[in-house]
Design a protein around this motif. Structure first.
Motif, PDB file in Angstrom:
ATOM      1  N   ALA A  47       0.819  -1.212   0.000  1.00 30.69           N
ATOM      2  CA  ALA A  47       0.000   0.000   0.000  1.00 30.69           C
ATOM      3  C   ALA A  47       0.853   1.262   0.000  1.00 30.69           C
ATOM      4  N   GLN A  48       2.119   1.140   0.381  1.00 29.49           N
ATOM      5  CA  GLN A  48       2.968   2.325   0.478  1.00 29.49           C
ATOM      6  C   GLN A  48       3.781   2.590  -0.784  1.00 29.49           C
ATOM      7  N   ILE A  49       3.913   1.563  -1.651  1.00 24.68           N
ATOM      8  CA  ILE A  49       4.761   1.766  -2.838  1.00 24.68           C
ATOM      9  C   ILE A  49       4.069   1.475  -4.171  1.00 24.68           C
ATOM     10  N   TYR A 150      -0.179  -9.768   5.278  1.00 23.92           N
ATOM     11  CA  TYR A 150      -1.085  -8.654   5.591  1.00 23.92           C
ATOM     12  C   TYR A 150      -0.323  -7.463   6.163  1.00 23.92           C
ATOM     13  N   HIS A 151      -0.215  -6.417   5.353  1.00 22.40           N
ATOM     14  CA  HIS A 151       0.401  -5.174   5.830  1.00 22.40           C
ATOM     15  C   HIS A 151      -0.647  -4.058   5.709  1.00 22.40           C
ATOM     16  N   TRP A 152      -1.761  -4.250   6.422  1.00 26.42           N
ATOM     17  CA  TRP A 152      -2.751  -3.207   6.710  1.00 26.42           C
ATOM     18  C   TRP A 152      -3.785  -2.902   5.627  1.00 26.42           C
ATOM     19  N   PHE A 194       1.291 -11.342   9.745  1.00 23.18           N
ATOM     20  CA  PHE A 194       0.794  -9.991  10.010  1.00 23.18           C
ATOM     21  C   PHE A 194       1.943  -9.039  10.272  1.00 23.18           C
ATOM     22  N   ASN A 195       1.817  -7.833   9.732  1.00 24.93           N
ATOM     23  CA  ASN A 195       2.719  -6.759  10.090  1.00 24.93           C
ATOM     24  C   ASN A 195       2.063  -5.882  11.157  1.00 24.93           C
ATOM     25  N   GLU A 196       2.726  -5.750  12.287  1.00 19.85           N
ATOM     26  CA  GLU A 196       2.295  -4.846  13.357  1.00 19.85           C
ATOM     27  C   GLU A 196       0.803  -4.931  13.640  1.00 19.85           C
ATOM     28  N   PRO A 197       0.330  -6.087  14.101  1.00 25.40           N
ATOM     29  CA  PRO A 197      -1.111  -6.210  14.363  1.00 25.40           C
ATOM     30  C   PRO A 197      -1.630  -5.225  15.405  1.00 25.40           C
ATOM     31  N   THR A 407      12.500  -7.150  11.449  1.00 21.74           N
ATOM     32  CA  THR A 407      11.910  -6.985  10.111  1.00 21.74           C
ATOM     33  C   THR A 407      11.767  -5.514   9.707  1.00 21.74           C
ATOM     34  N   GLU A 408      11.959  -4.591  10.663  1.00 23.52           N
ATOM     35  CA  GLU A 408      11.980  -3.159  10.321  1.00 23.52           C
ATOM     36  C   GLU A 408      12.780  -2.388  11.349  1.00 23.52           C
ATOM     37  N   ASN A 409      13.569  -1.422  10.858  1.00 21.02           N
ATOM     38  CA  ASN A 409      14.233  -0.442  11.701  1.00 21.02           C
ATOM     39  C   ASN A 409      14.686   0.667  10.743  1.00 21.02           C
ATOM     40  N   PHE A 456       4.722   6.123   0.718  1.00 19.24           N
ATOM     41  CA  PHE A 456       3.552   6.745   1.337  1.00 19.24           C
ATOM     42  C   PHE A 456       3.534   6.386   2.817  1.00 19.24           C
ATOM     43  N   GLU A 457       3.878   7.351   3.666  1.00 14.58           N
ATOM     44  CA  GLU A 457       3.989   7.081   5.101  1.00 14.58           C
ATOM     45  C   GLU A 457       2.631   7.336   5.779  1.00 14.58           C
ATOM     46  N   TRP A 458       1.618   6.601   5.330  1.00 19.33           N
ATOM     47  CA  TRP A 458       0.297   6.604   5.958  1.00 19.33           C
ATOM     48  C   TRP A 458      -0.216   8.030   6.185  1.00 19.33           C
ATOM     49  N   ASP A 459      -0.608   8.388   7.404  1.00 20.52           N
ATOM     50  CA  ASP A 459      -1.198   9.725   7.604  1.00 20.52           C
ATOM     51  C   ASP A 459      -0.176  10.849   7.435  1.00 20.52           C
TER      52      ASP A 459
HETATM   53  C1  NOJ Z   1       6.006   0.407  10.627  1.00 16.70           C
HETATM   54  C2  NOJ Z   1       5.132   0.018   9.490  1.00 16.70           C
HETATM   55  O1  NOJ Z   1       5.154  -1.358   9.306  1.00 16.70           O
HETATM   56  C3  NOJ Z   1       5.479   0.730   8.197  1.00 16.70           C
HETATM   57  O2  NOJ Z   1       4.421   0.548   7.326  1.00 16.70           O
HETATM   58  C4  NOJ Z   1       5.766   2.184   8.475  1.00 16.70           C
HETATM   59  O3  NOJ Z   1       5.967   2.903   7.305  1.00 16.70           O
HETATM   60  C5  NOJ Z   1       6.971   2.277   9.370  1.00 16.70           C
HETATM   61  N1  NOJ Z   1       6.670   1.626  10.627  1.00 16.70           N
HETATM   62  C6  NOJ Z   1       7.420   3.701   9.683  1.00 16.70           C
HETATM   63  O4  NOJ Z   1       6.444   4.379  10.398  1.00 16.70           O
END
Ligand code: NOJ
Length: 531
Positions: A47-49, A150-152, A194-197, A407-409, A456-459
């Motif tokens: 959804a972000q790319i 599932y990433h949101w 799931f990503n960050e449930p 898985t993310e940093n 796309f960083e969500w909000d």
């Molecule tokens: C966690 C989320 O999984 C990702 O979608 C988001 O862009 C990053 N954190 C940064 O906020």
């Protein structure tokens, strides 16, 4: 003020500031290196790319729907309709992953692209083909694909019938996962259910910060979590029973966690910090990774008690049957961790948060130290490397030495190729990781940078940039250019260690942070008009 007093005052400020910075490091300079089989990767999410929000048969996701019906949800008024256009530019994406020299690429599959009705009655052949092409392109470069199921981005059609609060979603999600295992299982060896449930349930159903922004706090976040954990376990068992023996591979879940540091060294603050971890990351981790399974006992007690006092007929926290506890327990081959920052915790001395809500149920207060460096476009993102190291140790200890994959940093700024702050952030966090592995024996097997490219960083829309590659969103072909941090990361991956000039006491790349934020944030609407 007399001059000498002024000088003493300034000296004290400088000394105090420096002391705070020095203590932030995850450990002194060392010659530690990453183990030979340690996995290095880079992450993104559909959804972000991808963009192409309605192309080739894709239906609307809950994020498309939220933004289309409420454009002011996104701070810069943008949307994800085109984003980084990876639906058309996936070959360049794979090339960039290759340039970074990493072993593995974590991307997510868009449920509404593959199953436009949300259900498995119709599998969209063009959606399947897109991901087959991407996977083949990665394999061409010898890059291992890791798929987040599932990433949101839930299909809006499923949200219309309750989304994650509808108990039938356990079956729908399992059907969706089966389509993915059938189509991609021969080539994909790592799966994340799931990503960050917690973001989905706490912020999306309890709050308004993530789609579907339901705002039914105190009830919906618990229902959502209940169904989601069952859905996770159901997919794990499907994989374990029917696919593992065919194709091999590993499956886990990616949980988000800040580190929780006691605000002061009092027993009460120490208890608050532990309670934060147990009732946040532990809300999802305890049922899956603990020896006993089920929700953390602390959470059960708090929500049951509050619900009783609030006159509910039954606890707002649904209960698992003993069979369900057993069904969910142990359903992961690894612990996926998304980590960015740290908070200071203390016990609340009065009611906190909305009533009822998870925040109110738990009853603790979290703040950040204003002295912690930041300068990030994401105001919550304070740079506290030692927190990363402590969190890895806590997970290793609390969940019985489970193999961890980070898985993310990563770090967000306002854009630019010369991203010294991101270079510094990665250096400090990778230094903390080396100490975690070598000194604490934290069981970490891999590390993924978030993110491959600006997205796309969500909000926060396109204002907050997390990419190792800069994306020129104004250019028709969304030109991607490596930032300095991409070069740093590639050099760490290749050399398996930090650059010789790395200084664990140097946080100067983040100076000026507190002055910058209040100046820049009000300018976001103007910035939007300019781009
Ligand atoms: C966690 C989320 O999984 C990702 O979608 C988001 O862009 C990053 N954190 C940064 O906020």
């Amino acid at each position: 003020m007399e001059t000498y007093k002024l000088l003493l005052f300034l000296a004290a400020v400088i000394i105090e500031g420096n002391a705070a910075m020095i203590n932030l490091a995850g450990g002194p300079k060392s010659n530690y290196t990453f183990p030979k089989n340690f996995l290095f990767g880079v992450s993104t999410a559909a959804a972000q790319i991808e963009g192409a929000w309605n192309e080739d048969g894709k239906s609307e996701s809950i994020w498309d729907h939220l933004i289309h019906t409420n454009p002011s949800f996104v701070k810069d008024g943008s949307n994800a309709d085109v984003a980084a256009d990876s639906y058309h530019l996936y070959k360049r994406d794979a090339e960039m992953v290759h340039e970074l020299a990493v072993d593995i690429y974590r991307f997510s599959i868009s449920w509404p692209r593959v199953l436009p009705t949300g259900l498995a009655n119709y599998v969209n052949p063009l959606g399947i083909q897109y991901y087959k092409n991407l996977i083949d392109e990665l394999i061409k470069y010898n890059i291992t694909p890791m798929v987040t199921i599932y990433h949101w981005d839930l299909p809006q059609k499923l949200q219309d019938i309750g989304g994650w609060t509808n108990a039938h979603i356990v079956d729908y999600f399992t059907d969706y996962a089966k389509v993915l295992f059938d189509n991609f299982g021969d080539k994909v060896k790592y799966w994340v259910t799931f990503n960050e449930p917690m973001q989905t349930c706490l912020e999306g159903y309890g709050g308004t910060y993530r789609a579907p922004a339901l705002n039914r706090h105190g009830v919906a976040e618990y229902l959502c979590t209940h169904n989601l954990l069952k859905a996770h376990a159901s997919v794990y068992h499907l994989f374990d029973t029917n696919y593992r023996s065919l194709n091999g591979g590993k499956i886990g879940m990616s949980l988000d966690s800040n580190w929780a540091e006691p605000k002061t060294n009092t027993p009460s603050d120490r208890e608050a910090a532990e309670l934060y971890l147990r009732t946040h990351v532990g809300w999802y981790a305890h049922p899956v990774y603990s020896a006993e399974g089920n929700y953390p006992p602390e959470l059960i007690k708090l929500v049951d008690e509050k619900s009783r006092l609030q006159n509910y007929t039954r606890s707002r926290l649904p209960k698992f049957t003993p069979e369900e506890v057993a069904f969910i327990k142990g359903t992961a081959d690894f612990f996926g961790l998304n980590h960015y920052t740290t908070y200071l915790l203390s016990m609340a001395d009065k009611e906190v948060g909305a009533i009822p809500s998870h925040e109110n149920d738990v009853g603790i207060v979290r703040v950040q130290d204003p002295k912690w460096p930041s300068r990030s476009s994401s105001s919550w993102l304070k740079v506290v490397p030692f927190g990363f190291r402590r969190l890895l140790k806590w997970i290793t200890k609390t969940y019985n030495n489970v193999p961890i994959i980070v898985t993310e940093n990563g770090y967000a700024d306002f854009s630019g190729i010369d991203d010294a702050a991101r270079v510094s952030y990665y250096s400090h966090y990778l230094n903390a990781l080396l100490h975690a592995i070598h000194e604490d024996h934290s069981n970490v097997h891999g590390y993924f940078a978030w993110s491959l490219m600006d997205n796309f960083e969500w909000d926060d829309g396109y204002v907050s940039r997390f990419g190792l590659y800069l994306v020129d969103f104004k250019s028709p072909n969304k030109t991607r250019t490596a930032k300095h941090s991409a070069k740093l990361y590639a050099s760490v991956v290749t050399s398996r260690g930090l650059p010789p000039d790395y200084d664990p006491e140097d946080f100067t790349a983040f100076s000026g942070a507190s002055l910058l934020m209040p100046t820049v944030l009000p300018l976001i609407p103007l910035y939007r008009l300019m781009v």
